[in-house]
Design a protein around this motif. Structure first.
Motif, short mmCIF file in Angstrom:
data_model
loop_
_atom_site.label_atom_id
_atom_site.label_comp_id
_atom_site.label_asym_id
_atom_site.label_seq_id
_atom_site.Cartn_x
_atom_site.Cartn_y
_atom_site.Cartn_z
N SER A 1 -51.30 59.78 53.77
CA SER A 1 -51.46 58.92 52.43
C SER A 1 -51.68 59.34 51.09
O SER A 1 -52.53 60.29 51.22
CB SER A 1 -51.59 57.70 52.90
N TYR B 1 -46.38 57.96 53.37
CA TYR B 1 -45.93 57.12 51.73
C TYR B 1 -47.51 57.24 51.64
O TYR B 1 -48.36 57.90 50.96
CB TYR B 1 -46.35 55.77 52.88
N THR C 1 -41.11 59.20 50.65
CA THR C 1 -41.96 59.35 50.88
C THR C 1 -41.77 57.78 51.00
O THR C 1 -41.03 56.62 49.84
CB THR C 1 -43.26 59.98 49.62
N LYS C 2 -42.01 56.26 51.26
CA LYS C 2 -42.63 55.59 51.47
C LYS C 2 -42.99 54.75 49.95
O LYS C 2 -44.78 55.76 49.84
CB LYS C 2 -42.63 54.36 52.98
N ASP D 1 -41.79 49.26 49.26
CA ASP D 1 -41.17 49.43 51.13
C ASP D 1 -41.90 48.62 51.58
O ASP D 1 -41.67 48.05 52.11
CB ASP D 1 -41.15 50.24 51.50
N ASP D 2 -42.92 48.23 50.78
CA ASP D 2 -43.63 47.72 52.11
C ASP D 2 -45.29 47.15 51.00
O ASP D 2 -45.14 47.55 49.62
CB ASP D 2 -44.61 47.91 53.05
#
Length: 193
Positions: A92, A110, A143-144, A165-166
């Protein structure tokens, strides 16, 4: 849902980390920028062995193999150019604009994008863009995209509406008298999306 450690030591920190895991925390980012390598080893060792596969190291990446950790994080300033992923690692990074995010290597799993809202833990750290229009410029979907900065129960739904996404929690956990309750409140909202 991801939680990032407080950059400095916090009372009952290890107990709080264990409670967060027991209550469903998926990933815990170990970000201790002022720690020596020995302090980092002591900190990671204090976290239960059963949670190692959910830890993400922000520094001393070479310790990952030694501790059986398969997740590492690069800040926007220490991210290698032309990044290529090491086999078996989840990677990440941090970004601070949608343009920077769009240019990331597809090998990054991510990325945090911050600040989404006015920061709880950093003085005078707030967004200078309108995220509802900025995220429409997203062109990188491998990629998130994870929202960071000022995330708390009252605004999680808005972060998801923007298109993240989160989300990641930091200040709402560590700058609180009720970190576990805050985590559970946020978790219930995230699970409803």
């Amino acid at each position: 849902m991801i939680v990032i450690s407080n950059p400095t030591a916090v009372a009952n920190e290890i107990n709080t980390i264990h409670s967060l895991f027991e209550n469903g925390m998926e990933l815990f980012h170990v970000r201790k920028p002022d720690f020596s390598e020995e302090e980092m080893k002591t900190f990671v060792t204090a976290i239960g062995l059963e949670y190692r596969n959910q830890l993400v190291l922000h520094s001393y990446h070479h310790l990952a193999k030694e501790f059986g950790i398969n997740r590492i994080h690069f800040s926007s300033t220490n991210r290698p150019d032309n990044f290529q992923k090491t086999e078996g690692f989840t990677v990440s990074t941090s970004t601070h604009s949608i343009e920077e995010f769009n240019e990331l290597s597809e090998d990054i799993d991510y990325a945090f994008l911050s600040p989404v809202f006015k920061s709880i833990s950093k003085e005078n750290y707030k967004p200078n863009v309108n995220w509802s229009t900025e995220i429409k410029k997203r062109t990188h979907f491998k990629t998130k995209l994870i929202g960071l900065g000022g995330i708390q129960a009252e605004n999680i739904h808005q972060a998801f509406q923007f298109g993240f996404d989160d989300v990641t929690l930091l200040g709402t956990i560590w700058n609180s008298n009720n970190p576990i309750e805050n985590f559970k409140s946020c978790q219930q909202i995230v699970l409803s999306f």
